[in-house]
Design a protein around this motif. Structure first.
Motif, PDB file in Angstrom:
ATOM      1  N   SER A   1      -5.315   5.556  -3.375  1.00  0.00           N
ATOM      2  CA  SER A   1      -5.461   5.015  -2.036  1.00  0.00           C
ATOM      3  C   SER A   1      -4.315   4.060  -1.718  1.00  0.00           C
ATOM      4  O   SER A   1      -3.723   4.120  -0.638  1.00  0.00           O
ATOM      5  CB  SER A   1      -6.796   4.298  -1.900  1.00  0.00           C
ATOM      6  N   ALA A   2      -4.010   3.183  -2.664  1.00  0.00           N
ATOM      7  CA  ALA A   2      -2.913   2.237  -2.455  1.00  0.00           C
ATOM      8  C   ALA A   2      -1.589   2.970  -2.321  1.00  0.00           C
ATOM      9  O   ALA A   2      -0.752   2.615  -1.482  1.00  0.00           O
ATOM     10  CB  ALA A   2      -2.857   1.242  -3.610  1.00  0.00           C
ATOM     11  N   THR A   3      -1.402   4.004  -3.123  1.00  0.00           N
ATOM     12  CA  THR A   3      -0.170   4.786  -3.056  1.00  0.00           C
ATOM     13  C   THR A   3      -0.041   5.470  -1.714  1.00  0.00           C
ATOM     14  O   THR A   3       1.029   5.492  -1.113  1.00  0.00           O
ATOM     15  CB  THR A   3      -0.143   5.832  -4.189  1.00  0.00           C
ATOM     16  N   SER A   4      -1.157   6.013  -1.211  1.00  0.00           N
ATOM     17  CA  SER A   4      -1.102   6.695   0.076  1.00  0.00           C
ATOM     18  C   SER A   4      -0.840   5.709   1.208  1.00  0.00           C
ATOM     19  O   SER A   4      -0.119   6.005   2.147  1.00  0.00           O
ATOM     20  CB  SER A   4      -2.375   7.493   0.290  1.00  0.00           C
ATOM     21  N   GLU A   5      -1.407   4.499   1.131  1.00  0.00           N
ATOM     22  CA  GLU A   5      -1.147   3.482   2.147  1.00  0.00           C
ATOM     23  C   GLU A   5       0.311   3.035   2.099  1.00  0.00           C
ATOM     24  O   GLU A   5       0.933   2.827   3.143  1.00  0.00           O
ATOM     25  CB  GLU A   5      -2.085   2.291   1.947  1.00  0.00           C
ATOM     26  N   THR A   6       0.848   2.900   0.902  1.00  0.00           N
ATOM     27  CA  THR A   6       2.249   2.509   0.756  1.00  0.00           C
ATOM     28  C   THR A   6       3.156   3.595   1.316  1.00  0.00           C
ATOM     29  O   THR A   6       4.135   3.308   2.006  1.00  0.00           O
ATOM     30  CB  THR A   6       2.581   2.247  -0.730  1.00  0.00           C
ATOM     31  N   SER A   7       2.818   4.850   1.024  1.00  0.00           N
ATOM     32  CA  SER A   7       3.618   5.964   1.547  1.00  0.00           C
ATOM     33  C   SER A   7       3.596   5.987   3.070  1.00  0.00           C
ATOM     34  O   SER A   7       4.613   6.201   3.721  1.00  0.00           O
ATOM     35  CB  SER A   7       3.099   7.298   1.013  1.00  0.00           C
ATOM     36  N   ARG A   8       2.392   5.762   3.640  1.00  0.00           N
ATOM     37  CA  ARG A   8       2.267   5.748   5.107  1.00  0.00           C
ATOM     38  C   ARG A   8       3.102   4.623   5.699  1.00  0.00           C
ATOM     39  O   ARG A   8       3.811   4.797   6.682  1.00  0.00           O
ATOM     40  CB  ARG A   8       0.798   5.582   5.510  1.00  0.00           C
TER      41      ARG A   8
END
Length: 102
Positions: free
Chosen positions: A53-60
């Motif tokens: 989840s954190a990785t996806s938020e960072t990517s976004r």
């Protein structure tokens, strides 16, 4: 070998000595403390799911331009060099914290 149709298949069980079983369901009384207790759902999020989840938020954030890479890189260098933690920054952080707490 003579095949007389499928109607004789029902006799196979009696030839093998297989008996049919009857199943009965009996309802057990529910204890009062369980019956009146509200149902509560729980969810546990694994460490892997949190990381994804954190990785996806960072990517976004990276894709939308919300991450200022120049600032991030400068701060990483200061932390690595040991020049990031200064008394002035500590005092400023404490003042912001105290003002938010009221």
């Amino acid at each position: 070998m003579d095949i007389n149709g499928i109607s004789n298949i029902s006799n196979i069980n009696s030839a093998r000595g297989i008996q049919s079983a009857k199943f009965e369901t009996t309802a057990k009384p529910v204890p009062a403390e369980v019956e009146n207790k509200p149902i509560e759902d729980e969810i546990e999020i694994s460490t892997t799911a949190r990381h994804l989840s954190a990785t996806s938020e960072t990517s976004r954030a990276a894709e939308s331009g919300e991450i200022r890479y120049d600032l991030v890189n400068r701060l990483r260098e200061e932390i690595a060099n040991g020049t990031y933690d200064t008394p002035q920054r500590f005092d400023a952080a404490m003042e912001r914290l105290l003002s938010r707490l009221g």
